[in-house]
Design an enzyme around this catalytic site. Structure first.
Site, PDB file in Angstrom:
ATOM      1  N   LYS A 190      -5.715   5.206  21.869  1.00 39.16           N
ATOM      2  CA  LYS A 190      -5.169   5.372  20.920  1.00 39.16           C
ATOM      3  C   LYS A 190      -4.033   6.620  20.745  1.00 39.16           C
ATOM      4  O   LYS A 190      -3.186   6.615  19.943  1.00 39.16           O
ATOM      5  CB  LYS A 190      -6.307   5.867  19.624  1.00 39.16           C
ATOM      6  N   GLY A 236     -18.961  17.563  13.921  1.00 41.41           N
ATOM      7  CA  GLY A 236     -18.050  16.793  15.048  1.00 41.41           C
ATOM      8  C   GLY A 236     -16.646  17.070  14.867  1.00 41.41           C
ATOM      9  O   GLY A 236     -16.162  17.401  13.895  1.00 41.41           O
TER      10      GLY A 236
HETATM   11  P1  NAP Z   1     -15.268  11.515  20.261  1.00 39.90           P
HETATM   12  O1  NAP Z   1     -13.686  11.823  20.115  1.00 39.90           O
HETATM   13  O2  NAP Z   1     -15.677  11.366  21.757  1.00 39.90           O
HETATM   14  O3  NAP Z   1     -16.083  12.688  19.557  1.00 39.90           O
HETATM   15  C1  NAP Z   1     -17.416  13.075  19.650  1.00 39.90           C
HETATM   16  C2  NAP Z   1     -17.786  14.102  18.811  1.00 39.90           C
HETATM   17  O4  NAP Z   1     -19.126  14.116  18.584  1.00 39.90           O
HETATM   18  C3  NAP Z   1     -17.569  15.637  19.481  1.00 39.90           C
HETATM   19  O5  NAP Z   1     -16.940  16.368  18.553  1.00 39.90           O
HETATM   20  C4  NAP Z   1     -18.432  15.897  20.384  1.00 39.90           C
HETATM   21  O6  NAP Z   1     -18.836  17.355  20.316  1.00 39.90           O
HETATM   22  C5  NAP Z   1     -19.620  15.418  19.535  1.00 39.90           C
HETATM   23  N1  NAP Z   1     -21.035  15.128  20.159  1.00 39.90           N
HETATM   24  C6  NAP Z   1     -20.915  14.168  21.239  1.00 39.90           C
HETATM   25  N2  NAP Z   1     -22.218  14.158  21.417  1.00 39.90           N
HETATM   26  C7  NAP Z   1     -22.951  15.216  20.894  1.00 39.90           C
HETATM   27  C8  NAP Z   1     -24.301  15.655  21.071  1.00 39.90           C
HETATM   28  N3  NAP Z   1     -25.098  15.055  21.651  1.00 39.90           N
HETATM   29  N4  NAP Z   1     -24.801  16.411  19.939  1.00 39.90           N
HETATM   30  C9  NAP Z   1     -23.789  17.069  19.116  1.00 39.90           C
HETATM   31  N5  NAP Z   1     -22.529  16.531  18.950  1.00 39.90           N
HETATM   32  C10 NAP Z   1     -22.167  15.630  19.838  1.00 39.90           C
HETATM   33  O7  NAP Z   1     -15.697  10.347  19.094  1.00 39.90           O
HETATM   34  P2  NAP Z   1     -15.127   9.746  18.023  1.00 39.90           P
HETATM   35  O8  NAP Z   1     -14.178   8.851  18.166  1.00 39.90           O
HETATM   36  O9  NAP Z   1     -14.669  10.851  17.201  1.00 39.90           O
HETATM   37  O10 NAP Z   1     -16.153   9.228  17.293  1.00 39.90           O
HETATM   38  C11 NAP Z   1     -17.462   9.547  16.738  1.00 39.90           C
HETATM   39  C12 NAP Z   1     -18.409   8.677  16.083  1.00 39.90           C
HETATM   40  O11 NAP Z   1     -17.808   8.164  14.921  1.00 39.90           O
HETATM   41  C13 NAP Z   1     -18.937   7.626  17.102  1.00 39.90           C
HETATM   42  O12 NAP Z   1     -20.251   7.498  16.681  1.00 39.90           O
HETATM   43  C14 NAP Z   1     -18.158   6.575  16.631  1.00 39.90           C
HETATM   44  O13 NAP Z   1     -18.754   5.265  16.762  1.00 39.90           O
HETATM   45  C15 NAP Z   1     -17.773   6.818  15.093  1.00 39.90           C
HETATM   46  N6  NAP Z   1     -16.732   5.965  14.508  1.00 39.90           N
HETATM   47  C16 NAP Z   1     -16.777   5.247  13.662  1.00 39.90           C
HETATM   48  C17 NAP Z   1     -15.647   4.719  12.993  1.00 39.90           C
HETATM   49  C18 NAP Z   1     -16.014   3.538  11.749  1.00 39.90           C
HETATM   50  O14 NAP Z   1     -15.014   2.594  11.508  1.00 39.90           O
HETATM   51  N7  NAP Z   1     -17.143   3.544  11.257  1.00 39.90           N
HETATM   52  C19 NAP Z   1     -14.349   4.886  13.486  1.00 39.90           C
HETATM   53  C20 NAP Z   1     -14.394   5.847  14.529  1.00 39.90           C
HETATM   54  C21 NAP Z   1     -15.519   6.515  15.100  1.00 39.90           C
HETATM   55  P3  NAP Z   1     -18.293  18.144  21.446  1.00 39.90           P
HETATM   56  O15 NAP Z   1     -16.710  18.395  21.161  1.00 39.90           O
HETATM   57  O16 NAP Z   1     -18.682  19.499  21.441  1.00 39.90           O
HETATM   58  O17 NAP Z   1     -18.601  17.768  23.001  1.00 39.90           O
END
Ligand code: NAP
Length: 284
Positions: free
Chosen positions: A71, A131
């Site tokens: 992205k 997050g």
């Molecule tokens: P990302 O960029 O990898 O960010 C993940 C975030 O979660 C970071 O802030 C990370 O914290 C935190 N995190 C990861 N593991 C953790 C843990 N064990 N305990 C506490 N915090 C944790 O991912 P993203 O793209 O933002 O996606 C996040 C979630 O949203 C995923 O589940 C994804 O599937 C979902 N999502 C859904 C949609 C939808 O259309 N429904 C769209 C996009 C994303 P740190 O920075 O401290 O590591």
């Protein structure tokens, strides 16, 4: 709709893509609108990514969705990028306008679209995001660009939350909302929070038994609690919130929201949110 010599193509480009529901949504949208178009997935290796984007032009595709892990990387191969995508630092939708590739980001706006369909108000509300990754960033930026709201970001890595805050609280850009607090999980307190959103992967895959920052979740009745996860359909976080009388929503609404906005960009036609949601009842 049969594929024939005039069929137009839209692609999903990412890696992996096999699990994606996007073909299901868009091919349904093309069908009910009688559009001679097809949406197909392309799993693209890192070394082939640039050529894949050039292929949108070369093959005359109508556009594409871009997903993990491309992205941000995609931005350097586009001819124009929307202001909102530049602020978010990511593009998830491309439109091929007569050989010019224009990049958009419908993730944050899709989240908002989903909330509006459910009649959840953002104006003058306090929203807490758990997050600070890509999803939290797009949601925070799109909400603060469009609504006078107060956003709290809670993340383990506080620097990532501060980066989002520095974009939104920059006085040179006309944001209507503000980041009012950036906190670490041990400072989390939900008093005064109207909408709480889990933007972490805690609750899915190998973390499906976990609840994000569980011992800090002092839910109150009628708080809106949203989980971006939609597999499982109801995470433990949402079950826990429901038990405290909260109004809960899963990530299906955001998935559908971002898709209907992308559909509109490619076709200039609306796609009804609820009609897509109804289709999901048959498969989830
Ligand atoms: P990302 O960029 O990898 O960010 C993940 C975030 O979660 C970071 O802030 C990370 O914290 C935190 N995190 C990861 N593991 C953790 C843990 N064990 N305990 C506490 N915090 C944790 O991912 P993203 O793209 O933002 O996606 C996040 C979630 O949203 C995923 O589940 C994804 O599937 C979902 N999502 C859904 C949609 C939808 O259309 N429904 C769209 C996009 C994303 P740190 O920075 O401290 O590591």
């Amino acid at each position: 709709m049969l594929i024939d010599g005039k069929t137009k193509t839209v692609a999903l480009i990412g890696n992996p893509v096999e699990h994606s529901f996007s073909p299901f949504i868009h091919n349904y949208g093309f069908k009910i609108n009688n559009l001679n178009m097809v949406y197909i997935n392309h799993s693209v290796k890192k070394d082939d990514f640039r050529e894949a984007i050039q292929g949108i032009k070369a093959l005359g595709y109508t556009g594409a969705n871009i997903t993990y892990p491309y992205k941000t990387e995609v931005m350097k191969y586009l001819d124009e990028i929307s202001d909102e995508s530049k602020l978010i630092g990511a593009v998830n939708t491309i439109k091929n306008e007569n050989g010019k590739l224009i990049g958009y980001n419908t993730d944050g706006l899709g989240f908002i679209h989903g909330l509006m369909q459910e009649k959840v108000k953002i104006e003058n509300k306090t929203i807490c995001l758990l997050g600070a990754g890509g999803a939290a960033r797009s949601i925070a930026i799109s909400m603060c660009l469009n609504f006078n709201c107060r956003v709290i970001i809670c993340n383990r890595n506080i620097k990532k939350a501060e980066q989002i805050s520095s974009i939104i609280n920059n006085e040179d850009i006309d944001f209507l909302g503000k980041i009012v607090k950036v906190i670490s999980p041990d400072e989390l307190n939900l008093k005064g929070v109207d909408i709480l959103v889990n933007c972490t992967p805690v609750g899915m895959s190998n973390l499906s038994d976990s609840v994000p920052f569980e011992d800090r979740l002092n839910f109150s009745k009628n708080m809106v609690v949203y989980d971006l996860i939609y597999t499982p359909y109801e995470t433990k976080f949402l079950t826990f919130a429901k038990e405290h009388g909260c109004l809960t929503y899963n990530g299906l609404d955001m998935l559908i929201g971002q898709a209907v906005l992308a559909f509109e960009i490619w076709t200039d036609m609306p796609l009804d949110f609820y009609s897509v949601k109804k289709q999901f009842k048959k498969i989830i």
